[in-house]
Design a protein around this motif. Structure first.
Motif, PDB file in Angstrom:
ATOM      1  N   ILE A  39       0.869  -1.176   0.000  1.00 42.14           N
ATOM      2  CA  ILE A  39       0.000   0.000   0.000  1.00 42.14           C
ATOM      3  C   ILE A  39       0.904   1.223   0.000  1.00 42.14           C
ATOM      4  O   ILE A  39       1.792   1.354   0.844  1.00 42.14           O
ATOM      5  N   VAL A  40       0.677   2.110  -0.956  1.00 36.80           N
ATOM      6  CA  VAL A  40       1.437   3.358  -1.039  1.00 36.80           C
ATOM      7  C   VAL A  40       0.419   4.486  -1.061  1.00 36.80           C
ATOM      8  O   VAL A  40      -0.284   4.683  -2.057  1.00 36.80           O
ATOM      9  N   TYR A  45      -1.673  -2.150  -4.241  1.00 34.87           N
ATOM     10  CA  TYR A  45      -1.026  -2.927  -5.293  1.00 34.87           C
ATOM     11  C   TYR A  45      -0.935  -4.397  -4.887  1.00 34.87           C
ATOM     12  O   TYR A  45      -0.570  -4.713  -3.757  1.00 34.87           O
ATOM     13  N   VAL A  46      -1.259  -5.266  -5.834  1.00 36.16           N
ATOM     14  CA  VAL A  46      -0.985  -6.693  -5.674  1.00 36.16           C
ATOM     15  C   VAL A  46       0.247  -6.980  -6.521  1.00 36.16           C
ATOM     16  O   VAL A  46       0.551  -6.245  -7.466  1.00 36.16           O
ATOM     17  N   GLU A  54      -2.100  -2.186  -9.744  1.00 38.16           N
ATOM     18  CA  GLU A  54      -2.958  -1.418  -8.841  1.00 38.16           C
ATOM     19  C   GLU A  54      -4.375  -1.976  -8.874  1.00 38.16           C
ATOM     20  O   GLU A  54      -4.920  -2.273  -9.936  1.00 38.16           O
ATOM     21  N   VAL A  55      -4.951  -2.124  -7.682  1.00 35.97           N
ATOM     22  CA  VAL A  55      -6.318  -2.628  -7.542  1.00 35.97           C
ATOM     23  C   VAL A  55      -7.054  -1.747  -6.540  1.00 35.97           C
ATOM     24  O   VAL A  55      -6.453  -0.909  -5.872  1.00 35.97           O
ATOM     25  N   SER A  56      -8.352  -1.964  -6.432  1.00 29.28           N
ATOM     26  CA  SER A  56      -9.134  -1.215  -5.446  1.00 29.28           C
ATOM     27  C   SER A  56      -8.829  -1.728  -4.039  1.00 29.28           C
ATOM     28  O   SER A  56      -8.275  -2.819  -3.862  1.00 29.28           O
TER      29      SER A  56
END
Length: 110
Positions: A39-40, A45-46, A54-56
């Motif tokens: 997490i940034v 991100y997965v 990047e994902v929700s």
């Protein structure tokens, strides 16, 4: 071991395998898993093999919980699969050998 216990072993093993397969399919579909992701800021991100996607937040959270469930169900599936195999071998051996009360007796000729 009773048939109910044996079937429960098979069911738990099967569910563990299905959970792992679902994890692999989802990880491929979304581009990785949250365990290797990060997490940034407000970006989630997965990751898979060093490639970040990047994902929700919802997908990231789902992936993280699914990874955690695999950490529990995968060893459980291996253990129950082993125990079911041992039970299957014991049942096969019991069918092949005569019962205690039949040792030394002649078979019925009907």
């Amino acid at each position: 071991m009773s048939d109910v216990r044996y079937r429960c072993l098979l069911a738990v093993c099967g569910l563990g395998v299905l959970n792992f397969l679902a994890f692999v399919i989802v990880a491929v579909a979304i581009g990785g898993d949250a365990y290797n992701g990060r997490i940034v800021g407000n970006h989630f991100y997965v990751a898979e093999h060093g490639k970040f996607t990047e994902v929700s937040e919802a997908v990231y959270t789902y992936s993280l919980w699914h990874v955690r469930s695999v950490f529990i169900t995968h060893p459980l599936a291996m253990l129950t699969g082993y125990l079911a195999k041992m039970e299957q071998q014991a049942r096969t051996a019991a069918r092949r050998s005569p019962g205690r009360d039949q040792i030394g007796t002649l078979p019925n000729s009907t």
